[in-house]
Design an enzyme around this catalytic site. Structure first.
Site, PDB file in Angstrom:
ATOM      1  N   TYR A  98      -4.815  10.298  -3.846  1.00 37.14           N
ATOM      2  CA  TYR A  98      -4.439   9.168  -4.720  1.00 37.14           C
ATOM      3  C   TYR A  98      -3.260   9.553  -5.615  1.00 37.14           C
ATOM      4  O   TYR A  98      -2.250   8.836  -5.674  1.00 37.14           O
ATOM      5  CB  TYR A  98      -5.639   8.762  -5.576  1.00 37.14           C
ATOM      6  CG  TYR A  98      -5.308   7.677  -6.577  1.00 37.14           C
ATOM      7  CD1 TYR A  98      -5.317   6.338  -6.184  1.00 37.14           C
ATOM      8  CD2 TYR A  98      -4.973   7.974  -7.898  1.00 37.14           C
ATOM      9  CE1 TYR A  98      -5.003   5.328  -7.097  1.00 37.14           C
ATOM     10  CE2 TYR A  98      -4.663   6.974  -8.805  1.00 37.14           C
ATOM     11  CZ  TYR A  98      -4.677   5.660  -8.402  1.00 37.14           C
ATOM     12  OH  TYR A  98      -4.350   4.662  -9.301  1.00 37.14           O
ATOM     13  N   SER A 135       0.951   4.820 -11.279  1.00 38.86           N
ATOM     14  CA  SER A 135      -0.140   5.287 -12.146  1.00 38.86           C
ATOM     15  C   SER A 135       0.370   6.471 -12.958  1.00 38.86           C
ATOM     16  O   SER A 135       1.242   7.221 -12.489  1.00 38.86           O
ATOM     17  CB  SER A 135      -1.314   5.756 -11.289  1.00 38.86           C
ATOM     18  OG  SER A 135      -2.226   6.504 -12.064  1.00 38.86           O
TER      19      SER A 135
HETATM   20  N1  LIG Z   1      -7.699   0.917 -13.187  1.00 37.94           N
HETATM   21  C1  LIG Z   1      -7.019   2.016 -13.453  1.00 37.94           C
HETATM   22  O1  LIG Z   1      -7.487   2.880 -14.228  1.00 37.94           O
HETATM   23  C2  LIG Z   1      -5.655   2.232 -12.855  1.00 37.94           C
HETATM   24  C3  LIG Z   1      -4.869   3.269 -13.371  1.00 37.94           C
HETATM   25  C4  LIG Z   1      -3.623   3.495 -12.814  1.00 37.94           C
HETATM   26  C5  LIG Z   1      -3.175   2.703 -11.773  1.00 37.94           C
HETATM   27  N2  LIG Z   1      -3.942   1.702 -11.276  1.00 37.94           N
HETATM   28  C6  LIG Z   1      -3.441   0.919 -10.155  1.00 37.94           C
HETATM   29  O2  LIG Z   1      -3.524  -0.456 -10.420  1.00 37.94           O
HETATM   30  C7  LIG Z   1      -3.656  -1.177  -9.189  1.00 37.94           C
HETATM   31  C8  LIG Z   1      -4.805  -2.154  -9.302  1.00 37.94           C
HETATM   32  O3  LIG Z   1      -6.002  -1.420  -9.446  1.00 37.94           O
HETATM   33  P1  LIG Z   1      -7.283  -1.955 -10.253  1.00 37.94           P
HETATM   34  O4  LIG Z   1      -7.660  -0.901 -11.203  1.00 37.94           O
HETATM   35  O5  LIG Z   1      -7.054  -3.333 -10.707  1.00 37.94           O
HETATM   36  O6  LIG Z   1      -8.370  -1.892  -9.082  1.00 37.94           O
HETATM   37  P2  LIG Z   1      -9.445  -2.976  -8.556  1.00 37.94           P
HETATM   38  O7  LIG Z   1     -10.058  -3.677  -9.693  1.00 37.94           O
HETATM   39  O8  LIG Z   1     -10.303  -2.203  -7.612  1.00 37.94           O
HETATM   40  O9  LIG Z   1      -8.540  -4.016  -7.764  1.00 37.94           O
HETATM   41  C9  LIG Z   1      -7.889  -3.632  -6.587  1.00 37.94           C
HETATM   42  C10 LIG Z   1      -7.414  -4.859  -5.850  1.00 37.94           C
HETATM   43  O10 LIG Z   1      -6.740  -4.425  -4.657  1.00 37.94           O
HETATM   44  C11 LIG Z   1      -7.336  -5.081  -3.539  1.00 37.94           C
HETATM   45  N3  LIG Z   1      -7.214  -4.223  -2.360  1.00 37.94           N
HETATM   46  C12 LIG Z   1      -7.718  -2.977  -2.177  1.00 37.94           C
HETATM   47  N4  LIG Z   1      -7.419  -2.552  -0.943  1.00 37.94           N
HETATM   48  C13 LIG Z   1      -6.701  -3.531  -0.340  1.00 37.94           C
HETATM   49  C14 LIG Z   1      -6.134  -3.679   0.943  1.00 37.94           C
HETATM   50  N5  LIG Z   1      -6.248  -2.739   1.870  1.00 37.94           N
HETATM   51  N6  LIG Z   1      -5.463  -4.817   1.219  1.00 37.94           N
HETATM   52  C15 LIG Z   1      -5.357  -5.803   0.294  1.00 37.94           C
HETATM   53  N7  LIG Z   1      -5.884  -5.723  -0.940  1.00 37.94           N
HETATM   54  C16 LIG Z   1      -6.563  -4.604  -1.244  1.00 37.94           C
HETATM   55  C17 LIG Z   1      -8.787  -5.343  -3.969  1.00 37.94           C
HETATM   56  O11 LIG Z   1      -9.400  -6.392  -3.235  1.00 37.94           O
HETATM   57  P3  LIG Z   1     -10.306  -6.062  -1.913  1.00 37.94           P
HETATM   58  O12 LIG Z   1     -11.144  -4.876  -2.255  1.00 37.94           O
HETATM   59  O13 LIG Z   1     -11.075  -7.308  -1.688  1.00 37.94           O
HETATM   60  O14 LIG Z   1      -9.336  -5.786  -0.829  1.00 37.94           O
HETATM   61  C18 LIG Z   1      -8.552  -5.768  -5.416  1.00 37.94           C
HETATM   62  O15 LIG Z   1      -8.134  -7.099  -5.477  1.00 37.94           O
HETATM   63  C19 LIG Z   1      -3.852  -0.121  -8.096  1.00 37.94           C
HETATM   64  O16 LIG Z   1      -2.642   0.114  -7.430  1.00 37.94           O
HETATM   65  C20 LIG Z   1      -4.261   1.111  -8.878  1.00 37.94           C
HETATM   66  O17 LIG Z   1      -3.946   2.302  -8.220  1.00 37.94           O
HETATM   67  C21 LIG Z   1      -5.181   1.441 -11.810  1.00 37.94           C
END
Ligand SMILES: NC(=O)c1ccc[n+]([C@@H]2O[C@H](COP(=O)([O-])OP(=O)(O)OC[C@H]3O[C@@H](n4cnc5c(N)ncnc54)[C@H](OP(=O)(O)O)[C@@H]3O)[C@@H](O)[C@H]2O)c1
Length: 248
Positions: free
Chosen positions: A151, A138
């Protein structure tokens, strides 16, 4: 990376960025397996992405992780790409009275889980052609958001770890880091309600940009020219960005 004919495991592929990546990889003729904790989220992903394989797994749980690794070895021996995408984000305020750090699951999901999966799946990944590991960190790993201290620290750790891993595996495995900015997903529902971020960037648009850069074979993938800004930042710039971000 080579963008087709891979067998790819995407952790957290049921929603958000992981889901969009799964969709893109399927369109490019890859075999894609996704995992996540929620059965219903996996089901609805499967409804939309007919060809995707789903495995229920909490990557912070050591038994679940072991089962996931066994299933992959048995049912998907052609696995050559692991995408460590699953993540959670929490607001944690050390000024408030709180006694629940959720067993520090931000650390076990965002950092410990990926390390375990890499260690256990690396031998299989290396046996296959075009071996590749993609870690999702991130921009907050470079410029911490003080509201989310744990985080931000897990993402700084992911960046550091990925650099070392790339160095160690330079003769055998491509190691890529994806460094997202704020993207419109449901990553931190509480923070979202409080208005922590502006979510102008939609997930499909963001993932398009990621795939353009994967095509260019970049190893560190930032949105637009954000990597240039990060790389050209002096300590003074970083401190000033931190102040601006955290005193709005
Ligand atoms: N969105 C942003 O602004 C942003 C910015 C920087 C980095 N990121 C990174 O991008 C990645 C994806 O995030 P996102 O924004 O797409 O979030 P999201 O929409 O909340 O998706 C997260 C995914 O991870 C799964 N997950 C969470 N905890 C888990 C666990 N313990 N075991 C297995 N699966 C798990 C969730 O499914 P379940 O809840 O069903 O487990 C979901 O499929 C993350 O690493 C996040 O830190 C996101």
């Amino acid at each position: 990376m080579k963008l087709n004919n891979n067998t790819i495991l995407i952790t957290g592929g049921s929603k958000g960025i992981g889901f969009e990546m799964a969709k893109k990889f399927l369109q490019l003729n890859n075999k894609v397996i996704i995992c996540g904790r929620s059965e219903s989220a996996l089901k609805s992903a499967k409804n939309e992405l007919k060809d995707v394989y789903t495995i229920k797994c909490d990557i912070s749980n050591s038994n679940d992780r072991k089962e996931l690794v066994e299933t992959i070895k048995k049912e998907f021996p052609s696995l050559n790409v692991l995408v460590n995408n699953a993540g959670i984000q929490r607001d944690v305020n050390f000024n408030s009275n709180f006694d629940d750090l959720h067993n520090l699951d931000e650390i076990s999901i965002n950092f410990e889980g990926p390390i375990f999966l890499i260690k256990e799946l690396l031998p299989l990944i290396k046996e296959n052609n075009n071996p590749c590991i993609i870690n999702v960190s991130s921009q907050l790993g470079f410029f911490p958001m003080a509201k989310m201290p744990i985080y931000s620290a897990t993402k700084a750790a992911m960046h550091s770890f990925t650099k070392s891993l790339r160095h160690q595996l330079k003769d055998s495995v491509e190691v890529i880091e994806i460094i997202p900015p704020a993207v419109d997903t449901n990553l931190n529902p509480e923070g979202r309600k409080k208005g922590n971020f502006k979510f102008d960037l939609k997930t499909p648009e963001y993932v398009e940009d990621v795939f353009e850069k994967l095509k260019e074979e970049l190893l560190e993938i930032c949105y637009k020219d954000n990597l240039e800004n990060i790389n050209n930042s002096t300590k003074k710039d970083i401190d000033s960005i931190f102040e601006k971000m955290n005193n709005r």
